[in-house]
Design an enzyme around this catalytic site. Structure first.
Site, short mmCIF file in Angstrom:
data_model
loop_
_atom_site.label_atom_id
_atom_site.label_comp_id
_atom_site.label_asym_id
_atom_site.label_seq_id
_atom_site.Cartn_x
_atom_site.Cartn_y
_atom_site.Cartn_z
CE LYS A 1 -0.16 -0.40 5.00
NZ LYS A 1 -0.88 -0.95 6.14
CE1 TYR B 1 9.84 32.87 0.73
CE2 TYR B 1 10.22 30.51 1.06
CZ TYR B 1 9.88 31.58 0.23
OH TYR B 1 9.60 31.34 -1.08
C1 LIG Z 1 -0.20 -1.81 6.87
C2 LIG Z 1 -0.81 -3.02 7.41
C3 LIG Z 1 -0.02 -4.13 7.78
C4 LIG Z 1 1.48 -4.11 7.77
O1 LIG Z 1 1.99 -3.49 8.92
P1 LIG Z 1 3.56 -3.33 9.18
O2 LIG Z 1 3.69 -2.88 10.55
O3 LIG Z 1 4.03 -2.34 8.18
O4 LIG Z 1 4.13 -4.68 8.92
C5 LIG Z 1 -0.66 -5.29 8.15
N1 LIG Z 1 -2.01 -5.35 8.19
C6 LIG Z 1 -2.79 -4.31 7.87
C7 LIG Z 1 -4.26 -4.45 7.95
C8 LIG Z 1 -2.23 -3.11 7.47
O5 LIG Z 1 -2.99 -2.07 7.16
#
Ligand SMILES: *Cc1c(COP(=O)(O)O)cnc(C)c1O
Length: 819
Positions: free
Chosen positions: A489, A714
């Site tokens: 993701k 700035y």
């Molecule tokens: C992002 C996510 C993970 C992975 O988590 P990490 O800590 O990055 O390994 C697992 N399960 C769900 C539902 C997530 O949204």
């Protein structure tokens, strides 16, 4: 004999093994240990080595790729394919090593064996450059120096070679003997002995003694007394010895090292005379590696003048293949550093693994020093290109052009790099992946420059090997049969999209997960065929999801009903995933929802529940372990309640990265691996065992000297009361470098030194305080890497590594590389 290599029957005799050989005359040209890298299926012998995975599991895959010769240790496999040849041995790895050792002993040639803690690959590649004029050299591809890599390298020796250069790397006691018997060096080089990697050894001395075993039969040893302290010279292996040192008397005693304009001028005493050389590199490691090469040339009898001439012409060794966006929506894989058939095969594998576009083009120069006749060489290359499904070849150079008729794919040929470049505007390139691979003298760097888009000065480099190693790291912790869902993701946590997914698919993860349908659609368009779960499926995207076979996460009865309403009536068994809320309180079903959920599910055959899962809120922290235990208990109860009423058993999963590390008993059927892939795990102290995947770098755009009282940026926030020097770099908050890093909170590395920001962070730029430092326009600036990490950055602005990584904006160019 050797050009033809050995028959399978001959190999069975060499291994003194039981064999089932329906085709005893089959000729073996290539040895394989990885079923994904088949080049010449009929000529390949697959060794089912038991390493992290058992090679026997891949016999089927290798057979499907056309391989018909196997070495196995599980006799049950010998009868699986009646038309294939099987050799049955006790230990497959030992058999591989024995066969390579036999090939070494059958060939009379000089062999340089290299070991040490650092510099092995560079010294090997430089010696290749230095000696190529006088010998027909075979050398280890890349850094093939392991128990498997060494035999695969040594197998490539043929009667035409006059010199072999091989490196050997070990990690525990007892490993060198096998490598020594395969390489049998006549000249030994010990590069150095570092403090690092001492893990597999009780002491530094034990490590040293183990490494020296490589040279037991050597006629000549090149070493530095600094690295063999504690061992009497008389006890060192090697009939003759040649020493070098920067601190004590030696055959080559270095007396003076001075960096000048990016090079190093070195003087030393040799045979009572002062001699000198220039090494065309500025870094410290290059100086030591250069001295080792210098000593080796002298030890081999080259005159100091000749050695100096050759050293001065050394060129950079880059072992990486870079994947860069190119013109006309092409992807360019730049490998313009070497051209030999084994590195070509590796690059073609990378091309196929990355699968960026259906059309694949290779731009290839003449290949030299292969120990084969041109006819045989280009025949082999033509077969390789067919095997790897290349669509087009652009050959550059007189030799490859002369064999044009061997290639059965679309081709065009040019006499020289210049001739090609002149024609370039008339050549059509679009929507294809182009591998640029040329021998050094063809200067293909010029071609890749013309084919690639101009690179924004700020780039995020992604090391695909490191990512694959991190995947292996977590897989090794899983119980047999436990599946892996890789979380890609948010552009794979900022690291890219289909480049990462392609790699994960190549390494056979079971599932991918994205946040939104768009991300999943992009992966499908790039040819990803793995099942993909979408965690936030919006009703507006249902249509596209079904079209692309994306599997929604269903977290409420309402979403379930609207998805069901949407599905065409004739659809049956569409895969979905059910999310249970056990304490996160974000999305998901709770206990009270189950009766209604089950009623809907039982009334339809349009859906199939592929998996049921929950997300744990604090797997990395001791403090919340009781809560995690409760979450897991709740989840098991919910899961059991659902499964009791379904007629099948969906995949059950709960763990994220830190969960895999800290909750080994809760792996269930699958784990969801996220940030660990990208090199971070809050449950691992200092991320021990993980490799750095992403490096964010930029360059100095301008340097200014300011007088006392002037201000920077700035609102005049940056002040240098006593004046000083600032460097402007091209990274700002629009690139993902938060404004919170302003006014000295954030730091960057320039030439190895940590320097603070000064003034506010601007949208596209920021300023660094480099007072008193030697910094120039064009210097490289590291925002984060393996030493100065996103954990350090996160701490400065009170956030977590996840945010730093995913904030790097999409306008920052990603460059992927593979070593
Ligand atoms: C992002 C996510 C993970 C992975 O988590 P990490 O800590 O990055 O390994 C697992 N399960 C769900 C539902 C997530 O949204």
């Amino acid at each position: 004999m050797n050009q033809e290599r050995y028959s399978i029957q001959h190999i069975a005799q060499v291994l003194n093994a039981k064999a089932f050989l329906p085709s005893p005359g089959a000729v073996v040209r290539k040895l394989l240990t990885d079923s994904r890298t088949v080049i010449d299926p009929e000529g390949s012998l697959f060794f089912a080595v038991k390493a992290k995975r058992d090679g026997h599991e891949f016999i089927e895959d290798a057979y499907a790729h056309g391989v018909r010769n196997f070495v196995i240790s599980e006799s049950a496999y010998a009868t699986t394919y009646p038309k294939a040849n099987f050799i049955l041995v006790d230990d497959v790895l030992q058999a591989l090593q024995a066969l390579a050792g036999y090939n070494r002993q059958t060939n009379e040639l000089k062999v340089i064996g290299i070991t040490g803690s650092n510099g092995k690959t560079i010294v090997k590649e430089w010696l290749y450059q230095l000696l190529a004029a006088d010998f027909n050299i075979i050398r280890s591809p890349k850094s093939f120096n392991s128990q498997i890599g060494v035999p695969l390298s040594v197998w490539q020796i043929t009667t035409d070679h006059t010199l072999g250069i091989f490196e050997a790397g070990i990690s525990t006691k007892g490993e060198m003997e096998a490598l020594a018997n395969i390489i049998l060096p006549t000249i030994g080089i010990l590069t150095n002995i570092g403090e690092a990697h001492a893990e597999g050894f009780e002491s530094k001395k034990e490590k040293l003694e183990e490494k020296l075993k490589l040279f037991k039969e050597a006629e000549l040893l090149v070493y530095s007394p600094t690295y063999v302290a504690g061992i009497a010279i008389a006890d060192l292996p090697g009939k003759q010895k040649f020493s070098w040192s920067t601190t004590e008397p030696a055959d080559l005693q270095i007396t003076f090292i001075e960096p000048i304009e990016g090079r190093n001028y070195i003087r030393g005493i040799y045979q009572h005379k002062e001699i000198e050389c220039l090494i065309p590199f500025s870094d410290k490691a290059a100086v030591e590696n250069g001295i080792i090469c210098w000593a080796t040339l002298l030890a081999m009898g080259y005159s100091p003048e000749e050695a100096d001439l050759r050293l001065e012409r050394l060129t950079q060794v880059s072992m990486r293949l870079e994947l860069i966006n190119g013109i006309e929506n092409c992807s360019i894989i730049d490998d313009s550093y070497s051209a030999d058939i084994s590195s070509l095969a590796i690059a073609l594998d990378f091309l196929n693994q990355q699968n960026q576009h259906p059309k694949k083009t290779l731009i290839l120069s003449d290949i030299y020093e292969t120990g084969k006749s041109n006819e045989v060489l280009y025949q082999e290359i033509a077969a390789l290109l067919e095997q790897k499904n290349l669509n087009r070849l652009i050959g550059i150079g007189p030799n490859i052009s002369a064999f044009a008729n061997l290639f059965k794919i679309e081709t065009s040929f040019y006499d020289s790099t210049q001739a090609f470049i002149e024609q370039l505007p008339a050549i059509h390139f679009a929507n294809e992946t182009i591998l640029v691979k040329g021998a050094r003298r063809f200067e293909f760097g010029r071609i890749s420059k013309l084919l690639t888009q101009k690179i924004h000065d700020t780039i995020l480099e992604i090391n695909l090997n490191a990512l694959a190693a991190n995947l292996q790291f977590y897989r090794a912790k899983l119980n047999p049969g436990v599946k892996t869902m890789a979380m890609v993701k948010a552009f794979s946590y900022g690291s890219g999209s289909f480049e990462i997914a392609n790699l994960l698919q190549y390494h056979k993860v079971d599932y991918l997960a994205v946040a939104y349908a768009d991300e999943g659609i992009a992966l499908r368009k790039a040819g990803i065929s793995l099942p993909i779960m979408v965690m936030s499926p919006e009703p507006s995207a249902f249509d596209a999801m079904v079209k692309h076979q994306l599997e929604p996460e269903i977290y409420s009865v309402q979403v379930l009903k609207s998805f069901l309403n949407f599905l065409p009536n004739d659809q049956t068994g569409y895969p979905i995933h059910l999310k249970m809320d056990t304490g996160m309180h974000r999305l998901g079903f709770e206990g009270a929802d189950l009766p209604e959920l089950l009623a809907v599910l039982k009334a339809t055959d349009q859906l199939k529940v592929m998996s049921i899962f929950t997300h744990l809120v604090a797997t990395d922290s001791h403090e919340h372990d009781d809560f995690t235990t409760q979450q897991l208990q709740k989840f098991v109860i919910l899961y059991d309640e659902l499964v009791a009423q379904l007629t099948y058993r969906p995949i059950q999963h709960a763990l994220n990265t830190s969960g895999i590390t800290r909750w080994p008993n809760a792996q269930m059927d699958m784990v969801r691996l996220g940030i660990g892939l990208y090199g971070f795990d809050g449950a691992l102290n200092g991320n021990k065992g993980l490799q750095t995947v992403a490096v964010l770098k930029t360059t100095v755009t301008q340097v200014k000297n300011l007088t006392a009282g002037e201000t920077v940026g700035y609102s005049r926030k940056g002040v240098l009361p006593e004046g000083g020097k600032i460097a402007t770099v091209k990274i700002g908050y629009a690139d993902g470098y938060s404004r919170r890093f302003g006014n000295g909170v954030g730091k960057m590395l320039i030439n190895g030194q940590l320097v603070p920001t000064i003034g506010s962070i601007c949208m596209d730029m920021c300023m660094l305080n480099v007072t008193g430092l030697n910094v120039k326009t064009g210097d490289e600036v590291i925002v984060f890497n393996g030493q100065y990490t996103i954990v350090d950055l996160a701490a400065q602005i009170d956030t977590i590594p996840y945010e730093i990584l995913t904030n790097v904006s999409q306008r920052v160019k990603r460059i992927y590389f593979y070593e």
